[in-house]
Design an enzyme around this catalytic site. Structure first.
Site, PDB file in Angstrom:
ATOM      1  N   LEU A   1      18.089  33.197  30.163  1.00 18.24           N
ATOM      2  CA  LEU A   1      16.797  33.582  29.557  1.00 18.24           C
ATOM      3  C   LEU A   1      16.211  32.741  28.647  1.00 18.24           C
ATOM      4  CD1 LEU A   1      17.864  37.396  28.650  1.00 18.24           C
ATOM      5  CD2 LEU A   1      16.554  36.709  30.551  1.00 18.24           C
TER       6      LEU A   1
ATOM      7  N   GLY B   1      15.000  31.238  25.468  1.00 17.32           N
ATOM      8  CA  GLY B   1      15.667  31.465  24.115  1.00 17.32           C
ATOM      9  C   GLY B   1      17.225  31.453  24.092  1.00 17.32           C
TER      10      GLY B   1
ATOM     11  N   GLY C   1      19.199  28.993  24.927  1.00 18.67           N
ATOM     12  CA  GLY C   1      19.910  27.646  24.547  1.00 18.67           C
ATOM     13  C   GLY C   1      19.683  26.426  25.535  1.00 18.67           C
TER      14      GLY C   1
ATOM     15  N   SER D   1      14.869  29.878  36.001  1.00 19.15           N
ATOM     16  CA  SER D   1      15.198  30.143  37.203  1.00 19.15           C
ATOM     17  C   SER D   1      16.022  31.697  37.567  1.00 19.15           C
ATOM     18  CB  SER D   1      16.245  29.267  37.699  1.00 19.15           C
ATOM     19  OG  SER D   1      17.210  28.619  37.132  1.00 19.15           O
TER      20      SER D   1
END
Length: 196
Positions: free
Chosen positions: A32, A34, A36, A105
């Site tokens: 997702l 955020g 990292g 993705s």
């Protein structure tokens, strides 16, 4: 299916890899917004570079500014974004590089199509896993705030699906581990010894 480009080039991929003294591969970070991915890709590249390895990062935000700037955020455009990046990554692996791709993705079929461009052992799918609440709290680009205010629609993980990998090569829980530990997990799967 992997295309054999050996007849297309006067210098083979094996020669390029030997010149660089490394095993070319694609490390595909998915997760997702955020979670990292960009932080991890940057740190991983620095560690590999310190070892004298030849790398390139393909980050979703950067490719959206150039190679894929004509694409929107529809499902079809997201799939095309992945296809283009995967083809570029394949050419870079052909050139002997270690390519680190950092893209949300969201769809399994697109990640699988990317994997199929590479030979066995040349593609590592790394799931950078963080709860939506953590990603939203981090919100490094302010995107989740825009989603909450209605400025952004069809946002992955909120009102557009994210299909988490079922069997990733590396599963990283970025909310529970620091970036050094996450990098070490990837290095281990790459067959490289820990880099201090």
């Amino acid at each position: 299916m992997v295309n054999d480009f050996s007849s297309c080039y006067s210098v083979s991929r094996q020669v390029r890899a030997q010149q660089k003294n490394q095993r070319p591969m694609c490390i595909w970070l998915t997760g997702l917004s955020g979670s990292g991915k960009s932080t991890l890709s940057t740190q991983l590249e620095q560690v590999l570079h310190a070892r004298g390895l030849h790398t390139m990062v393909l980050d979703g935000d950067i490719v959206r500014q150039g190679l894929c700037r004509d694409l929107g955020m529809s499902d079809a455009d997201r799939s095309e974004n992945i296809r283009r990046v995967a083809e570029v990554a394949r050419l870079m692996v052909e050139a002997g590089l270690i390519v680190i791709v950092a893209l949300i993705s969201p769809f399994r079929k697109d990640r699988q199509a990317a994997r199929e461009l590479f030979a066995e052992g040349e593609f590592l799918e790394v799931f950078v896993d963080a709860p939506l609440e953590t990603c939203s709290a981090r919100d490094p680009k302010g995107l989740y705030a825009k989603v909450r205010s209605g400025q952004i629609k069809n946002f992955t993980g909120v009102d557009s699906p994210y299909e988490a990998p079922e069997h990733p090569d590396v599963h990283i829980r970025s909310a529970e581990n620091d970036v050094v530990a996450c990098v070490q997990s990837i290095l281990g799967r790459m067959g490289l010894r820990d880099v201090q």
